[in-house]
Design a protein around this motif. Structure first.
Motif, PDB file in Angstrom:
ATOM      1  N   THR A 231      47.104  38.383  38.897  1.00  0.00           N
ATOM      2  CA  THR A 231      47.543  39.731  38.530  1.00  0.00           C
ATOM      3  C   THR A 231      48.155  39.726  38.358  1.00  0.00           C
ATOM      4  N   GLU A 255      46.154  47.668  41.533  1.00  0.00           N
ATOM      5  CA  GLU A 255      47.614  46.676  42.464  1.00  0.00           C
ATOM      6  C   GLU A 255      48.570  46.966  41.056  1.00  0.00           C
ATOM      7  N   GLU A 300      39.878  42.848  36.852  1.00  0.00           N
ATOM      8  CA  GLU A 300      38.841  41.677  37.212  1.00  0.00           C
ATOM      9  C   GLU A 300      37.574  41.745  36.864  1.00  0.00           C
TER      10      GLU A 300
HETATM   11 MG    MG Z   1      44.995  39.103  41.390  1.00  0.00          MG
END
Ligand code: MG
Ligand code: ADP
Length: 439
Positions: A231, A255, A300
């Motif tokens: 990430t 995120e 993801e």
């Molecule tokens: Mg991640």
């Protein structure tokens, strides 16, 4: 050594005893008797803390409690944490190496550090203290959690209490048999590509190569294990997208923090107590296609949404980015193929291979090594076409120094760019000579 010394380091393991708890509780009660916290809600967090610390320091002296200077500071801090902050959770929230907090009733806390679970030695003193902390957390987003709504899932913006932002999930009894159960996912701190270079996660030349891939609108997949920095790298790579583009991000827990002004962030929603209303990554990816995106970034790929993502990449949404949980670039390709087959649309296997081959241009492989090091260990180009077997050509590989017993030292080896890949970059308007010339 004083019993508080272990508190003072950056990554602390607190030691608490019953006497400390009762001291904290006593002074907290006294503090609440002396000051009207409501009155103080008008001043900012730092000022409020500073004032309360002064008051408690005064109360401690007045009561004549014998403590060393560091014990006294520690006591003052804990009282303030419990009065205005998140109490028991404060030292965990201030530890940058912790990514997840799991509270299983008042007497058990686990934390995740570098992908490993560990038991946290200082849980809550009782259910009441835990409930107070839960109320404080959910009230920041104007939510309530009680018997009538015993399950809450909320996203907390970064603020002075939660410098990184978080996603919080609360389940109360009777739904949870362990007592109030809280799961807090702390968002990783954003690191720029330059900061990643400083941490030796990649070298300058590899960074230039990845920048070129993003600018030329290649479809890039970042692959790696849990906590390998996928990430973080995805976020850093996204900075090369032009600010004039419309970007849609799709995540389970949002995120990513992109700086581009024209960014739409979408986040999934779990089912409610009656089991209804769930919105999946897949729903959001499909919907994002109707939102005129220039680029789609999927945090993801871990299920059937892989198929929608591949189809999007193949139908005019080039330059899309995603991550996948895999141990090598080869593994990443077969994993995407398997994930795509999990979709409810029944696509023949050879057609899935075709989709992967046509959609994915580059795989960036990350590895988490001992000592918290995360590194780009491979950048590969997907050279295979249509229904051919997967074939990957390495553009960069990290060569481990064989004489180093820790296997940590080595160097980044950049290979010559294959002609067909080079042409793709040129078509994308990239100054290829500049990458090749930079040694
Ligand atoms: Mg991640
Ligand atoms: N290159 C790096 N060096 C050191 N720490 C890193 C690096 N990249 C990421 N991290 C940290 O590692 C943790 C996991 O990173 P994250 O990007 O969430 O991994 P993943 O998405 O693969 O699970 C975070 O705390 C992050 O700040």
């Amino acid at each position: 050594m004083s019993k508080y010394d272990s508190f003072t380091g950056g990554t602390s393991t607190p030691v608490t005893s019953r006497e400390d708890d009762s001291l904290v509780a006593t002074f907290r009660r006294m503090l609440l008797e002396e000051v009207d916290l409501h009155e103080l809600s008008k001043v900012d967090d730092n000022q409020r803390r500073a004032r309360l610390e002064r008051v408690i320091a005064h109360l401690v002296s007045r009561e004549g409690v014998i403590l060393s200077a560091s014990e006294r500071n520690q006591l003052v801090r804990r009282v303030v944490d419990e009065a205005v902050g998140l109490g028991v959770l404060e030292p965990i929230l201030n530890d940058p190496t912790i990514s997840e907090i799991m509270i299983n009733g008042h007497d058990q806390i686990y934390v995740e550090r570098d992908g490993q679970l560990e038991s946290w030695p200082a849980p809550f003193s009782g259910v009441e203290q835990l409930m107070q902390t839960i109320d404080r957390i959910v009230s920041t987003v104007n939510r309530r959690v009680d018997e009538s709504s015993p399950m809450v899932d909320a996203r907390l913006p970064a603020d002075s209490r939660l410098p990184r932002g978080a996603r919080v999930n609360v389940v109360l009894p009777p739904l949870s048999l362990n007592g109030p159960t809280v799961t807090i996912r702390l968002f990783p701190q954003a690191l720029s590509l330059n900061q990643l270079i400083e941490k030796d996660a990649l070298d300058r030349r590899t960074a230039l190569l990845l920048k070129a891939c993003v600018e030329a609108r290649l479809n890039v997949v970042v692959s790696g294990g849990t906590g390998s920095g996928k990430t973080t790298l995805l976020n850093a790579l996204s900075s090369f997208i032009s600010p004039s583009e419309r970007i849609i991000t799709v995540e389970d827990a949002a995120e990513l923090s992109l700086d581009q002004p024209h960014t739409i962030r979408l986040e999934t929603r779990p089912a409610n107590v009656e089991g209804r209303g769930q919105i999946t990554i897949r729903d959001l990816v499909r919907n994002s296609l109707r939102m005129r995106p220039d680029r789609i970034i999927v945090g993801e790929c871990r299920g059937g949404e892989a198929l929608d993502m591949l189809q999007a990449m193949n139908t005019g949404h080039e330059g899309s980015l995603t991550t996948v949980h895999a141990n090598s670039p080869d593994d990443a390709l077969s994993r995407l193929e398997t994930l795509a087959s999990m979709s409810d649309v029944d696509v023949p296997f050879h057609a899935l291979r075709d989709q992967v081959n046509s959609a994915i241009d580059v795989i960036v492989q990350l590895n988490r090594l001992s000592g918290g090091v995360r590194r780009v260990v491979d950048v590969s180009w997907v050279a295979s076409r249509r229904q051919e077997d997967f074939s990957l050509v390495p553009l960069m590989e990290y060569a481990v120094d064989r004489s180093d017993p820790t296997r940590l030292r080595g160097h980044f080896v950049t290979h010559d760019l294959p002609a067909r890949f080079r042409d793709r970059l040129l078509e994308g308007g990239v100054d290829v000579a500049a990458i090749e010339g930079d040694g």
